[in-house]
Motif scaffolding. Structure first.
Motif, PDB file in Angstrom:
ATOM      1  N   LYS A 183       0.810  -1.211   0.000  1.00 33.92           N
ATOM      2  CA  LYS A 183       0.000   0.000   0.000  1.00 33.92           C
ATOM      3  C   LYS A 183       0.846   1.266   0.000  1.00 33.92           C
ATOM      4  O   LYS A 183       0.345   2.351  -0.275  1.00 33.92           O
ATOM      5  CB  LYS A 183      -0.932   0.006   1.206  1.00 33.92           C
ATOM      6  N   LYS A 184       2.124   1.119   0.291  1.00 31.45           N
ATOM      7  CA  LYS A 184       3.021   2.269   0.321  1.00 31.45           C
ATOM      8  C   LYS A 184       3.744   2.473  -1.012  1.00 31.45           C
ATOM      9  O   LYS A 184       4.536   3.401  -1.145  1.00 31.45           O
ATOM     10  CB  LYS A 184       4.051   2.090   1.444  1.00 31.45           C
ATOM     11  N   SER A 185       3.505   1.575  -1.968  1.00 29.31           N
ATOM     12  CA  SER A 185       4.247   1.664  -3.231  1.00 29.31           C
ATOM     13  C   SER A 185       3.342   1.354  -4.415  1.00 29.31           C
ATOM     14  O   SER A 185       2.185   0.950  -4.255  1.00 29.31           O
ATOM     15  CB  SER A 185       5.418   0.675  -3.220  1.00 29.31           C
ATOM     16  N   ALA A 186       3.905   1.500  -5.602  1.00 29.00           N
ATOM     17  CA  ALA A 186       3.151   1.232  -6.831  1.00 29.00           C
ATOM     18  C   ALA A 186       2.847  -0.241  -7.002  1.00 29.00           C
ATOM     19  O   ALA A 186       2.004  -0.601  -7.823  1.00 29.00           O
ATOM     20  CB  ALA A 186       3.944   1.739  -8.037  1.00 29.00           C
ATOM     21  N   MET A 187       3.483  -1.096  -6.209  1.00 30.73           N
ATOM     22  CA  MET A 187       3.225  -2.530  -6.325  1.00 30.73           C
ATOM     23  C   MET A 187       1.764  -2.870  -6.014  1.00 30.73           C
ATOM     24  O   MET A 187       1.249  -3.894  -6.463  1.00 30.73           O
ATOM     25  CB  MET A 187       4.149  -3.312  -5.386  1.00 30.73           C
ATOM     26  N   GLN A 188       1.075  -2.019  -5.259  1.00 34.04           N
ATOM     27  CA  GLN A 188      -0.333  -2.263  -4.912  1.00 34.04           C
ATOM     28  C   GLN A 188      -1.214  -2.409  -6.150  1.00 34.04           C
ATOM     29  O   GLN A 188      -2.235  -3.099  -6.123  1.00 34.04           O
ATOM     30  CB  GLN A 188      -0.867  -1.134  -4.034  1.00 34.04           C
ATOM     31  N   TYR A 189      -0.779  -1.786  -7.256  1.00 29.83           N
ATOM     32  CA  TYR A 189      -1.598  -1.813  -8.470  1.00 29.83           C
ATOM     33  C   TYR A 189      -1.463  -3.122  -9.247  1.00 29.83           C
ATOM     34  O   TYR A 189      -2.093  -3.294 -10.289  1.00 29.83           O
ATOM     35  CB  TYR A 189      -1.274  -0.600  -9.335  1.00 29.83           C
ATOM     36  N   LEU A 190      -0.645  -4.050  -8.719  1.00 28.54           N
ATOM     37  CA  LEU A 190      -0.648  -5.402  -9.256  1.00 28.54           C
ATOM     38  C   LEU A 190      -1.889  -6.155  -8.786  1.00 28.54           C
ATOM     39  O   LEU A 190      -2.308  -7.140  -9.411  1.00 28.54           O
ATOM     40  CB  LEU A 190       0.604  -6.170  -8.807  1.00 28.54           C
ATOM     41  N   PHE A 191      -2.476  -5.693  -7.681  1.00 27.18           N
ATOM     42  CA  PHE A 191      -3.593  -6.396  -7.053  1.00 27.18           C
ATOM     43  C   PHE A 191      -4.908  -5.622  -7.142  1.00 27.18           C
ATOM     44  O   PHE A 191      -5.978  -6.211  -7.108  1.00 27.18           O
ATOM     45  CB  PHE A 191      -3.264  -6.689  -5.585  1.00 27.18           C
ATOM     46  N   THR A 192      -4.818  -4.313  -7.257  1.00 33.49           N
ATOM     47  CA  THR A 192      -6.006  -3.475  -7.445  1.00 33.49           C
ATOM     48  C   THR A 192      -5.750  -2.570  -8.642  1.00 33.49           C
ATOM     49  O   THR A 192      -4.715  -1.906  -8.704  1.00 33.49           O
ATOM     50  CB  THR A 192      -6.292  -2.612  -6.204  1.00 33.49           C
ATOM     51  N   SER A 193      -6.665  -2.561  -9.579  1.00 30.56           N
ATOM     52  CA  SER A 193      -6.461  -1.808 -10.821  1.00 30.56           C
ATOM     53  C   SER A 193      -6.293  -0.315 -10.551  1.00 30.56           C
ATOM     54  O   SER A 193      -7.071   0.273  -9.788  1.00 30.56           O
ATOM     55  CB  SER A 193      -7.645  -2.022 -11.762  1.00 30.56           C
ATOM     56  N   PRO A 194      -5.297   0.305 -11.166  1.00 29.27           N
ATOM     57  CA  PRO A 194      -5.126   1.752 -11.023  1.00 29.27           C
ATOM     58  C   PRO A 194      -6.292   2.493 -11.677  1.00 29.27           C
ATOM     59  O   PRO A 194      -6.821   2.046 -12.702  1.00 29.27           O
ATOM     60  CB  PRO A 194      -3.808   2.022 -11.746  1.00 29.27           C
ATOM     61  N   VAL A 195      -6.660   3.598 -11.093  1.00 31.73           N
ATOM     62  CA  VAL A 195      -7.806   4.367 -11.600  1.00 31.73           C
ATOM     63  C   VAL A 195      -7.354   5.696 -12.197  1.00 31.73           C
ATOM     64  O   VAL A 195      -7.655   6.008 -13.341  1.00 31.73           O
ATOM     65  CB  VAL A 195      -8.837   4.606 -10.480  1.00 31.73           C
ATOM     66  N   THR A 196      -6.635   6.470 -11.413  1.00 35.00           N
ATOM     67  CA  THR A 196      -6.229   7.796 -11.864  1.00 35.00           C
ATOM     68  C   THR A 196      -5.023   7.695 -12.794  1.00 35.00           C
ATOM     69  O   THR A 196      -4.341   6.660 -12.859  1.00 35.00           O
ATOM     70  CB  THR A 196      -5.872   8.676 -10.668  1.00 35.00           C
ATOM     71  N   GLN A 197      -4.756   8.774 -13.493  1.00 38.19           N
ATOM     72  CA  GLN A 197      -3.619   8.804 -14.399  1.00 38.19           C
ATOM     73  C   GLN A 197      -2.307   8.643 -13.638  1.00 38.19           C
ATOM     74  O   GLN A 197      -1.386   7.967 -14.116  1.00 38.19           O
ATOM     75  CB  GLN A 197      -3.607  10.126 -15.179  1.00 38.19           C
ATOM     76  N   SER A 198      -2.216   9.238 -12.449  1.00 36.08           N
ATOM     77  CA  SER A 198      -0.990   9.130 -11.665  1.00 36.08           C
ATOM     78  C   SER A 198      -0.781   7.695 -11.182  1.00 36.08           C
ATOM     79  O   SER A 198       0.359   7.208 -11.119  1.00 36.08           O
ATOM     80  CB  SER A 198      -1.036  10.079 -10.461  1.00 36.08           C
ATOM     81  N   GLU A 199      -1.864   6.982 -10.859  1.00 34.05           N
ATOM     82  CA  GLU A 199      -1.750   5.588 -10.445  1.00 34.05           C
ATOM     83  C   GLU A 199      -1.303   4.713 -11.618  1.00 34.05           C
ATOM     84  O   GLU A 199      -0.464   3.826 -11.465  1.00 34.05           O
ATOM     85  CB  GLU A 199      -3.093   5.099  -9.902  1.00 34.05           C
ATOM     86  N   LYS A 200      -1.853   4.976 -12.788  1.00 32.77           N
ATOM     87  CA  LYS A 200      -1.464   4.227 -13.985  1.00 32.77           C
ATOM     88  C   LYS A 200       0.007   4.473 -14.329  1.00 32.77           C
ATOM     89  O   LYS A 200       0.722   3.556 -14.734  1.00 32.77           O
ATOM     90  CB  LYS A 200      -2.358   4.607 -15.160  1.00 32.77           C
ATOM     91  N   GLU A 201       0.450   5.705 -14.147  1.00 32.84           N
ATOM     92  CA  GLU A 201       1.849   6.032 -14.415  1.00 32.84           C
ATOM     93  C   GLU A 201       2.765   5.356 -13.401  1.00 32.84           C
ATOM     94  O   GLU A 201       3.850   4.875 -13.754  1.00 32.84           O
ATOM     95  CB  GLU A 201       2.039   7.550 -14.371  1.00 32.84           C
ATOM     96  N   ALA A 202       2.324   5.288 -12.149  1.00 27.58           N
ATOM     97  CA  ALA A 202       3.121   4.620 -11.111  1.00 27.58           C
ATOM     98  C   ALA A 202       3.296   3.140 -11.445  1.00 27.58           C
ATOM     99  O   ALA A 202       4.391   2.580 -11.308  1.00 27.58           O
ATOM    100  CB  ALA A 202       2.458   4.786  -9.746  1.00 27.58           C
ATOM    101  N   LEU A 203       2.216   2.490 -11.898  1.00 28.73           N
ATOM    102  CA  LEU A 203       2.303   1.083 -12.282  1.00 28.73           C
ATOM    103  C   LEU A 203       3.213   0.909 -13.493  1.00 28.73           C
ATOM    104  O   LEU A 203       4.023  -0.024 -13.542  1.00 28.73           O
ATOM    105  CB  LEU A 203       0.911   0.535 -12.595  1.00 28.73           C
TER     106      LEU A 203
END
Length: 201
Positions: free
Chosen positions: A140-160
């Motif tokens: 939950k502290k890193s971009a790795m969280q988006y391996l398990f929950t789909s990124p929604v915002t543009q910044s989350e997608k960029e982090a993944l």
């Protein structure tokens, strides 16, 4: 200083010893495969080296591959297990990365498939990876969280995207997700199981 260097080189040669040397054929060409044990600092394991046999009797190293490695103290070790299989003109390398105890080490798998061209050079056909760079409890502290929950915002997608790009560069493969990732890990575990079965027969 020279004496220290000589002692260090002697110690290194003692800690790395050749265990087995065998000949194999890929695409009707001759290759030599060696395995060496090593015990260096806080790492212990075994490495395989693949050489092309040259016409002048010499050999050319094509690659090295970790068959097993444990790094770190007993309560926090990173672990790498590897296996390979030769199938006609192809050689497939399977790697499982894991951790023991409190080690902050990657978990995941990689399958890399090579073939040999007419000049005896290895050609990479494919390399697939799935990597968790830290524990899921820390995700939950890193971009790795988006391996398990789909990124929604543009910044989350960029982090993944950056996470995947970094993992692909570090572990040399194409990142896979979801069912393909689970299948990759299963296939690697099955290859390691076949390796163990051969060892006991």
């Amino acid at each position: 200083m020279l004496r220290t260097l000589l002692i260090s080189l002697l110690t290194l040669s003692l800690l790395m010893s050749e265990e087995v040397s065998t000949s194999i054929k890929l695409s009707d060409q001759n290759f030599i495969m060696t395995t060496e044990l090593y015990d260096l600092y806080d790492s212990k394991g075994k490495v395989m080296r693949l050489y092309q046999e040259l016409r002048n009797g010499e050999k050319k190293q094509l690659l090295s591959f970790t068959l097993n490695d444990t790094t770190g103290p007993c309560h926090e070790r990173s672990v790498e297990e590897g296996s390979y299989e030769v199938n006609g003109s192809k050689i497939i390398f399977y790697t499982l990365l894991d951790r023991r105890g409190n080690a902050d080490a990657p978990y995941g798998a990689r399958i890399a498939t090579y073939t040999v061209d007419e000049n005896g050079e290895l050609i990479l056909l494919s390399s697939k990876i799935y990597i968790e760079t830290e524990r899921r409890t820390e995700a939950k502290k890193s971009a790795m969280q988006y391996l398990f929950t789909s990124p929604v915002t543009q910044s989350e997608k960029e982090a993944l995207r950056q996470y995947v790009e970094s993992a692909e560069k570090r572990f040399k493969g194409t990142f896979v997700f979801g069912e393909e990732a689970r299948s990759l890990i299963k296939e690697v575990n099955e290859a390691l199981q076949r390796k163990m079965q051969k060892r006991w027969h």
